[in-house]
Design a protein around this motif. Structure first.
Motif, PDB file in Angstrom:
ATOM      1  N   PRO A  17       0.819  -1.225   0.000  1.00 23.51           N
ATOM      2  CA  PRO A  17       0.000   0.000   0.000  1.00 23.51           C
ATOM      3  C   PRO A  17       0.849   1.269   0.000  1.00 23.51           C
ATOM      4  N   GLU A  18       1.887   1.312   0.864  1.00 26.24           N
ATOM      5  CA  GLU A  18       2.780   2.473   0.893  1.00 26.24           C
ATOM      6  C   GLU A  18       3.501   2.637  -0.440  1.00 26.24           C
ATOM      7  N   LEU A  19       3.936   1.503  -1.036  1.00 21.34           N
ATOM      8  CA  LEU A  19       4.691   1.552  -2.288  1.00 21.34           C
ATOM      9  C   LEU A  19       3.864   2.185  -3.399  1.00 21.34           C
TER      10      LEU A  19
ATOM     11  N   ALA B 240       4.267  11.470  -0.910  1.00 18.79           N
ATOM     12  CA  ALA B 240       5.150  10.304  -0.980  1.00 18.79           C
ATOM     13  C   ALA B 240       6.031  10.218   0.263  1.00 18.79           C
ATOM     14  N   MET B 241       6.672  11.333   0.614  1.00 16.94           N
ATOM     15  CA  MET B 241       7.550  11.335   1.787  1.00 16.94           C
ATOM     16  C   MET B 241       6.748  11.261   3.079  1.00 16.94           C
ATOM     17  N   GLY B 242       5.647  12.015   3.153  1.00 21.30           N
ATOM     18  CA  GLY B 242       4.824  12.015   4.368  1.00 21.30           C
ATOM     19  C   GLY B 242       4.231  10.650   4.646  1.00 21.30           C
ATOM     20  N   ASN B 243       3.874   9.926   3.589  1.00 23.78           N
ATOM     21  CA  ASN B 243       3.337   8.579   3.748  1.00 23.78           C
ATOM     22  C   ASN B 243       4.361   7.656   4.400  1.00 23.78           C
ATOM     23  N   VAL B 244       5.609   7.731   3.940  1.00 23.35           N
ATOM     24  CA  VAL B 244       6.672   6.876   4.503  1.00 23.35           C
ATOM     25  C   VAL B 244       7.024   7.289   5.919  1.00 23.35           C
TER      26      VAL B 244
ATOM     27  N   VAL C 191       0.721  17.082   6.154  1.00 23.48           N
ATOM     28  CA  VAL C 191       0.006  16.696   7.375  1.00 23.48           C
ATOM     29  C   VAL C 191      -1.003  15.590   7.096  1.00 23.48           C
ATOM     30  N   ILE C 192      -1.755  15.712   6.006  1.00 27.21           N
ATOM     31  CA  ILE C 192      -2.773  14.700   5.703  1.00 27.21           C
ATOM     32  C   ILE C 192      -2.116  13.362   5.386  1.00 27.21           C
ATOM     33  N   SER C 193      -0.923  13.396   4.772  1.00 29.57           N
ATOM     34  CA  SER C 193      -0.247  12.142   4.429  1.00 29.57           C
ATOM     35  C   SER C 193       0.378  11.489   5.655  1.00 29.57           C
ATOM     36  N   ILE C 194       0.898  12.293   6.586  1.00 30.17           N
ATOM     37  CA  ILE C 194       1.526  11.740   7.787  1.00 30.17           C
ATOM     38  C   ILE C 194       0.482  11.166   8.742  1.00 30.17           C
ATOM     39  N   THR C 195      -0.740  11.686   8.676  1.00 31.89           N
ATOM     40  CA  THR C 195      -1.790  11.200   9.584  1.00 31.89           C
ATOM     41  C   THR C 195      -2.675  10.163   8.906  1.00 31.89           C
TER      42      THR C 195
ATOM     43  N   ALA D  39      -0.906   7.743   6.124  1.00 32.84           N
ATOM     44  CA  ALA D  39       0.082   6.853   6.735  1.00 32.84           C
ATOM     45  C   ALA D  39      -0.560   5.779   7.613  1.00 32.84           C
ATOM     46  N   VAL D  40      -1.497   6.173   8.448  1.00 37.60           N
ATOM     47  CA  VAL D  40      -2.164   5.198   9.322  1.00 37.60           C
ATOM     48  C   VAL D  40      -2.962   4.202   8.483  1.00 37.60           C
TER      49      VAL D  40
END
Length: 324
Positions: free
Chosen positions: A50-52, A67-71, A215-219, A222-223
């Motif tokens: 999923p992250e990939l 891309a970076m925030g997701n990782v 912020v949306i990607s890190i939260t 990402a979760v």
């Protein structure tokens, strides 16, 4: 509708990853490939699928922050949320191999991402980015790490092979080979379509909520993409095998930083505009604290109090992100 598409896209990502792994394992078993290699490669990459796919699609479409925030967000959630919850449910031991090799590699990878992504720390450079050369460096590091793992097979080869046998099981073993290939192709399509749907809805929600893509990607992103690791960890803890969660998290984090960012930036270099230096530092902190728990309270043990502290750090960081 964005909420619906976010959930639907995530479901397609998770189901696609699950069936792609099952079909790939069954195909590899028919080809008489070692279960150790299957467990290390197909299963390992599958849990990070999923992250990939989200990161590659983000990079290609010019949304490097996602891309970076997701990782970064996945790695932070893996450590502080997933390991924290696992330790609260059932404290567990940390093996010497994890202490000496795997956890330090995670720290080195986090530091490497920090150095490669923050070009603005160099005088005369104003823009942060991951270049194609950066991506190739990350992939080389990843290949070397994988080669070491394969050659060493852990301190206890018999145990390592037994664990790989468990991880390499498939619900599709013995099915017709053409059916397996069909399932693999459909699963891959679900990953591509679900990833795009998840990405588009996340961008729309970020705009609607007035949040940056970082912020949306890190939260949320990402979760969402870390759900396979979270589910695996909770099940492992409930089955009184919580150490499996640590190995899964360490492996996933290394895959995320070296393989996923390496592949994404090699395919399409991307700029980073709203990822904060604090986000990189929290990811480094997560890797370092995973090492520090070896020496605090019960040595070589992840205790319940450390689990509570990890979850509190994650809650605090999430509050900071929302306020930011």
């Amino acid at each position: 509708m964005d909420y619906l598409f976010l959930i639907l896209g995530l479901a397609m990502l998770l189901l696609g990853a699950n069936y792609l792994v099952d079909a790939s394992v069954a195909i590899a078993q028919r080809a008489k490939i070692s279960n150790f290699i299957i467990g290390l490669t197909i299963v390992g990459i599958g849990t990070s699928a999923p992250e990939l796919f989200v990161s590659i699609q983000s990079a290609v479409t010019g949304h490097g922050d996602i891309a970076m925030g997701n990782v970064l967000g996945s790695n932070i959630a893996n450590v502080f949320l997933i390991l924290g919850v696992t330790a609260i449910i059932l404290p567990f031991e940390i093996s010497r191999q994890q202490t000496r090799r795997d956890i330090p590699i995670g720290i080195i990878a986090a530091l490497l991402i920090f150095l490669l992504a923050n070009d603005s720390l160099i005088p005369g450079i104003s823009e942060n980015s991951l270049s194609r050369l950066d991506g190739i460096m990350l992939l080389v590091f990843f290949i070397v790490y994988m080669a070491v793992v394969i050659l060493k097979k852990g301190d206890n080869p018999t145990q390592a092979l037994a664990e790989a046998d468990e991880e390499a099981s498939s619900s599709l073993t013995g099915k017709n080979v053409w059916l397996l290939w069909g399932i693999a192709v459909v699963s891959l399509a679900a990953l591509l379509w679900g990833g795009q749907m998840f990405l588009d809805s996340a961008k729309s929600l970020a705009a609607a909520w007035g949040m940056s893509e970082a912020v949306i990607s890190i939260t949320i992103v990402a979760v969402g993409t870390s759900l396979p690791e979270l589910i695996t960890a909770i099940i492992a803890a409930c089955k009184k095998n919580p150490q499996l969660a640590l190995g899964n998290v360490i492996g996933s984090n290394v895959f995320n930083m070296l393989m996923i960012l390496g592949v994404a930036s090699t395919i399409h270099p991307f700029a980073l505009t709203t990822i904060n230096i604090v986000d990189y530092l929290v990811a480094i902190l997560a890797a370092v604290l995973t090492f520090m728990v070896v020496f605090t309270f019960g040595k070589h043990r992840f205790d319940r109090i450390e689990g509570v502290l990890f979850v509190l750090i994650y809650v605090g960081y999430t509050v900071y992100l929302l306020m930011r």
